[in-house]
Design a protein around this motif. Structure first.
Motif, PDB file in Angstrom:
ATOM      1  N   UNK A  30       0.827  -1.200   0.000  1.00 44.10           N
ATOM      2  CA  UNK A  30       0.000   0.000   0.000  1.00 44.10           C
ATOM      3  C   UNK A  30       0.863   1.252   0.000  1.00 44.10           C
ATOM      4  N   UNK A  31       1.932   1.235   0.780  1.00 43.10           N
ATOM      5  CA  UNK A  31       2.827   2.386   0.856  1.00 43.10           C
ATOM      6  C   UNK A  31       3.496   2.634  -0.496  1.00 43.10           C
ATOM      7  N   UNK A  32       3.903   1.557  -1.161  1.00 41.46           N
ATOM      8  CA  UNK A  32       4.560   1.699  -2.464  1.00 41.46           C
ATOM      9  C   UNK A  32       3.623   2.257  -3.529  1.00 41.46           C
ATOM     10  N   UNK A  33       2.320   2.115  -3.320  1.00 44.19           N
ATOM     11  CA  UNK A  33       1.354   2.582  -4.320  1.00 44.19           C
ATOM     12  C   UNK A  33       1.260   4.100  -4.374  1.00 44.19           C
ATOM     13  N   UNK A  34       1.723   4.802  -3.343  1.00 42.61           N
ATOM     14  CA  UNK A  34       1.754   6.255  -3.389  1.00 42.61           C
ATOM     15  C   UNK A  34       0.874   6.935  -2.364  1.00 42.61           C
ATOM     16  N   UNK A  35       0.972   8.247  -2.335  1.00 42.07           N
ATOM     17  CA  UNK A  35       0.266   9.040  -1.335  1.00 42.07           C
ATOM     18  C   UNK A  35      -1.248   8.937  -1.474  1.00 42.07           C
ATOM     19  N   UNK A  36      -1.732   8.869  -2.708  1.00 35.49           N
ATOM     20  CA  UNK A  36      -3.181   8.775  -2.906  1.00 35.49           C
ATOM     21  C   UNK A  36      -3.729   7.495  -2.302  1.00 35.49           C
TER      22      UNK A  36
END
Length: 337
Positions: A30-36
């Motif tokens: 989830x963190x790697x997917x980005x701020x959104x």
């Protein structure tokens, strides 16, 4: 709690300034997917879901799925309906003690649909991979909560030693469970001003799950039990916000100033059931089943029983109806083999 801002452009890796609660409870995918994605997840769990039980159940389901996806080298934006389907099939085919039931698998699918839908809304991913995945058919005809018989309920009330304030407290709690069909959690939240006179009769005001607020009339024998307890506990003139039911000092038979939590109520009822020689499978919810079935057997309209139980849907009330089980039992006894 700080909230990451929603990026207006492309997804940027969000490895910094993340809420500690979210960082520790969700997989790295989830963190790697980005701020959104981080924003959408935090919004979903801490803003959109207001019921704590639902929040915990969905958190377990989504964390388990994301861990499953990460173990297979997937990235959040590339998860497909096929992946979701394979995950659910895996839950069904597990050969362990934790094999998921149909109801659990449906709950996991519901959690994933809502979770990914929020990710789509916040532009973290393009499509909801769980949206097109069909759930399994699952119909509950009768609830699983065991029913305590009317005789058993009377036996339990008669078995309580009311020579102490703890015995009077426990009798009042059991009587409320029987004569109001309230849940143990609602009983645990009662305060002194929850028991009041409404002009013509005494009432109990419950705060039920889902934010529901209900008032139920108190029958005369329950009223007497409550006043006997209040006098013994010196609570008749206590402050309005005083907990109605308080814990006891171990085996001293004296009450503390601390409120009983739902777990305390459940443990007390289980202990009293055991002391009365009643089956171990019974629980505080068993009284709710018995009360609903008893009223329906007397011909009380379903909508009236539904109102007493606080159910939004009459189909939920029917799950507590054990009349059909009694008919089935009579039929099987007639088999002449």
């Amino acid at each position: 709690m700080s909230t990451p801002s929603i990026p207006s452009g492309a997804i940027v890796p969000a490895g910094q300034n993340l809420p500690d609660s979210l960082r520790s409870r969700l997989p790295e995918i989830l963190v790697r997917a980005g701020k959104a994605a981080v924003f959408a997840a935090e919004e979903f769990f801490f803003a959109r879901i207001r019921n704590e039980h639902t929040r915990q159940a969905y958190l377990v389901a989504i964390k388990r799925f994301l861990g499953w996806a990460e173990a297979r080298g997937m990235e959040l934006a590339r998860i497909t309906p096929r992946d979701v389907g394979q995950y659910l099939d895996g839950l069904r085919q597990e050969r362990t003690k934790e094999r998921a039931s149909v109801a659990t698998r449906k709950q996991h699918l519901a959690a994933l649909r809502h979770f990914f839908d929020n990710l789509v809304t916040r532009h973290a991913i393009l499509l909801n991979p769980a949206l097109s995945v069909r759930g399994e058919r699952y119909e509950v005809v009768e609830g699983r909560t065991p029913e305590i018989t009317v005789t058993g309920a009377r036996q339990l009330l008669a078995s309580l030693d009311t020579s102490t304030v703890v015995g009077l407290r426990d009798r009042a709690i059991v009587a409320i469970l029987i004569y109001t069909a309230a849940r143990a959690g609602a009983v645990a939240t009662l305060r002194r001003d929850s028991f009041y006179h409404a002009g013509e009769q005494w009432m109990l005001h419950f705060q039920e799950k889902g934010g529901k607020s209900r008032e139920i009339p108190v029958r005369h024998d329950l009223e007497q039990m409550l006043f006997e307890y209040l006098d013994a506990a010196e609570l008749r003139h206590a402050r309005k916000d005083t907990p109605l039911f308080r814990t006891a000092y171990k085996k001293t038979r004296h009450l503390t100033g601390n409120a009983m939590y739902v777990v305390d109520v459940c443990r007390m009822v289980k202990r009293r059931l055991r002391d009365a020689g009643l089956p171990d499978v019974l629980s505080p919810h068993s009284f709710r089943v018995t009360t609903i079935t008893d009223l329906l057997e007397q011909g009380v309209p379903l909508e009236d029983v539904q109102r007493l139980a606080g159910h939004a849907d009459p189909r939920t009330t029917r799950l507590y109806d054990r009349r059909q089980k009694k008919i089935t039992r009579n039929i099987v006894e007639r088999i002449s083999i």
